[in-house]
Scaffold this active site. Structure first.
Site, short mmCIF file in Angstrom:
data_model
loop_
_atom_site.label_atom_id
_atom_site.label_comp_id
_atom_site.label_asym_id
_atom_site.label_seq_id
_atom_site.Cartn_x
_atom_site.Cartn_y
_atom_site.Cartn_z
N GLN A 1 0.77 -1.24 0.00
CA GLN A 1 0.00 0.00 0.00
C GLN A 1 0.81 1.30 0.00
OE1 GLN A 1 -3.37 2.37 2.59
NE2 GLN A 1 -3.03 0.26 3.13
N SER A 2 1.82 1.37 0.87
CA SER A 2 2.45 2.70 1.07
C SER A 2 3.09 3.24 -0.21
CB SER A 2 3.50 2.63 2.18
OG SER A 2 4.58 1.82 1.78
N LEU B 1 9.18 -8.17 -14.45
CA LEU B 1 10.64 -8.17 -14.58
C LEU B 1 11.28 -8.76 -13.34
CD1 LEU B 1 13.15 -7.12 -16.23
CD2 LEU B 1 13.05 -5.08 -14.77
N ASN C 1 9.40 0.30 -1.87
CA ASN C 1 9.09 0.12 -0.45
C ASN C 1 9.26 -1.34 -0.03
OD1 ASN C 1 6.58 -0.50 -1.84
ND2 ASN C 1 5.63 -0.60 0.16
N PHE C 2 10.38 -1.94 -0.48
CA PHE C 2 10.68 -3.29 -0.04
C PHE C 2 11.28 -3.25 1.36
CE2 PHE C 2 10.92 -4.10 -4.71
CZ PHE C 2 9.81 -4.95 -4.75
N ARG D 1 20.26 -5.87 -2.37
CA ARG D 1 20.50 -7.29 -2.63
C ARG D 1 20.23 -7.64 -4.09
NH1 ARG D 1 18.33 -7.62 2.58
NH2 ARG D 1 16.22 -8.11 1.86
N LYS E 1 10.79 -5.17 9.24
CA LYS E 1 9.68 -5.06 8.29
C LYS E 1 8.52 -4.42 9.03
CE LYS E 1 10.51 -9.11 5.44
NZ LYS E 1 9.94 -10.34 4.92
N VAL E 2 7.77 -3.62 8.35
CA VAL E 2 6.69 -2.90 9.04
C VAL E 2 5.43 -2.86 8.18
CG1 VAL E 2 5.98 -0.60 9.84
CG2 VAL E 2 8.20 -1.49 10.50
N GLU F 1 1.18 -1.34 8.35
CA GLU F 1 0.38 -0.22 8.85
C GLU F 1 0.28 -0.12 10.38
OE1 GLU F 1 -1.49 2.36 7.26
OE2 GLU F 1 -1.83 2.97 9.32
N ASP G 1 0.55 3.72 6.09
CA ASP G 1 0.80 3.35 4.69
C ASP G 1 0.51 4.52 3.74
OD1 ASP G 1 1.63 0.81 5.17
OD2 ASP G 1 -0.29 -0.14 4.82
N GLY H 1 -7.94 19.95 19.18
CA GLY H 1 -7.66 21.38 19.02
C GLY H 1 -8.07 22.21 20.22
N GLY H 2 -8.10 23.50 20.04
CA GLY H 2 -8.38 24.41 21.15
C GLY H 2 -9.86 24.57 21.47
#
Ligand SMILES: CC(C)(COP(=O)(O)OP(=O)(O)OC[C@H]1O[C@@H](n2cnc3c(N)ncnc32)[C@H](O)[C@@H]1OP(=O)(O)O)[C@@H](O)C(=O)NCCC(=O)NCCS
Length: 416
Positions: free
Chosen positions: A17-18, A72, A96-97, A104, A136-137, A139, A168, A246-247
């Site tokens: 996704q990201s 590819l 984003n591997f 590598r 590895k990460v 969401e 993501d 917020g305020g």
């Protein structure tokens, strides 16, 4: 109408996704985005959360509009050659591997820079340099480590992740900003550069108001939090239910039909300047004379009661009536719209924010179009590509490959 990024070519090595959110926005702005996918498999989301057997999932189709797909495997000799040629021909490379995967494959940043000094190489990783840089990460890991989970949820209950994909998609959007800045700088310097965004950092960036509150804690209780004045504050910013960040204090209140409709709620904000109108419409003109309610400061310890009284009034009408009535009085508020309501909302269709797209295998589906509107750059949504749909086209027209070279690459499994 022209397109803002016409002439920019993107080597899209993203998956899940990201990264795909980032390159989808670049494609909507008019960049030629060539998505590289593993032969035979493609982006794993093609087959994740499938609703129709054998057909690209909505997960994939909604994140990969307006792109071309090229299969590819850069880990084969012909693949290495094709990949090198693509680096020469592209302006931006996005990936984003997991940390180190592109290195590598034999393409560390130094080598990419050597092949094409104008290349802008953008990456999403879970963490920046530090103890977790090799992890590895996904969401929710980012939501937990970026400060969102610890500050989201009901008071004294478990931390919650939010449905909004801030780790993501949020990081993908941050990466777009970095790429555009680098493209702009390249106009002057002639050089590309490395752009990196860590998911933890972008979640924290989106949670900066909570780091603000962390520091305010040192100077006393957070008076707009529901914990004040009766609850306890610990050492860290607590979860605050639906309190406004917020305020001006706000809360989610029930509306007519809440007993059976899970979304019959509205957010109401007691903005100081609109408070007199709000107090009057709910039948509390008395508050405007009462020193205990008259000022925002005086109301802070009584917000529970104030919102309970507002809710008595909102429960007499549906959420859209609450919206119409309060909007006329300039009181900021918003109905809790379900995804069904959003999907059906005609004004979002008119602006192209919700778009119906036709796909050769799945038929019609809804997607979210470009939320960033440019007045001089059109942004039509085109369906996502089938796996490898543009492999031959890209090899021939972008890289100038002939039939023999294409056959050789295929024989090696470099392309499909
Ligand atoms: C998302 C994530 C957890 C997925 O992990 P994963 O499915 O195990 O995938 P990886 O990124 O480790 O990469 C898979 C492998 O496929 C290989 N691969 C990818 N594309 C390829 C291609 N076209 N041809 C051949 N091999 C390919 C990679 O080289 C890698 O191999 P290696 O580990 O032997 O070097 C991980 O990619 C990640 O942490 N990314 C960074 C943070 C991020 O973007 N997370 C959010 C995703 S929405």
């Amino acid at each position: 109408m022209g397109k803002a990024l016409e002439g920019v070519r993107v080597l899209d090595m993203t998956h899940v996704q990201s990264g795909p959110t980032c390159t989808q926005i670049l494609a909507w702005f008019g960049a030629d985005v060539i998505k590289i996918e593993k032969p035979g498999e493609g982006d794993p989301t093609r087959s994740q959360l499938r609703d129709i057997p054998g057909v690209d999932s909505l997960y994939f189709t909604m994140l990969n509009a307006n792109k071309r797909s090229l299969t590819l495997n850069p880990k084969t000799p012909a693949g290495t050659r094709i990949f090198t040629r693509l680096i020469e021909e592209c302006d931006v490379m996005v990936e984003n591997f997991a940390p180190g995967a592109i290195d590598r494959m034999g393409f560390p940043w130094e080598k990419i820079q050597q092949i094409n000094p104008r290349m802008i190489y953008a990456s999403v990783k879970g963490f920046g340099p530090g103890p977790f840089e090799d992890c590895k990460v996904y969401e929710n890991v980012a939501q937990c480590t970026g400060g969102s989970a610890s500050t989201t949820g009901e008071i004294d209950r478990v931390p919650l992740v939010t449905g909004s994909q801030i780790g993501d998609s949020g990081t993908g959007i941050h990466l777009v900003a970095g790429i555009l800045a680098a493209l702009f700088q390249r106009e002057k310097s002639g050089r590309g550069q490395r752009v990196t965004c860590a998911m933890q950092d972008t979640v924290l960036n989106l949670c900066r108001v909570k780091l603000r509150d962390q520091q305010r804690l040192a100077h006393g209780p957070l008076k707009e939090y529901p914990q004040y004045p009766n609850g306890k504050f610990g050492e860290a910013v607590p979860r605050a239910g639906n309190a406004s960040g917020g305020g001006h204090p706000g809360w989610i209140v029930r509306c007519k039909g809440w007993e059976t409709d899970p979304d019959a709620y509205s957010y109401v904000i007691t903005q100081a300047q609109a408070f007199p109108a709000l107090a009057k419409v709910i039948g509390h003109a008395d508050w405007l004379e009462d020193p205990q309610f008259k000022t925002p400061e005086a109301r802070l310890p009584k917000l529970d009661y104030v919102f309970a009284e507002i809710e008595k009034w909102t429960m007499t009408m549906n959420k859209m009536e609450v919206m119409t009535t309060l909007n006329k009085l300039n009181v900021p508020c918003g109905p809790v719209l379900s995804m069904k309501e959003i999907a059906e909302e005609q004004s979002l269709r008119k602006t192209g924010t919700v778009v119906e797209v036709d796909h050769p295998e799945r038929g019609k589906y809804l997607t979210v179009g470009n939320p960033i509107k440019l007045s001089d750059s059109s942004s039509d949504v085109q369906r996502s590509p089938l796996l490898g749909e543009h492999t031959i086209e890209v090899l021939r027209t972008v890289l100038g490959f002939d039939e023999k070279e294409i056959a050789e690459a295929r024989a090696q499994g470099a392309i499909q």
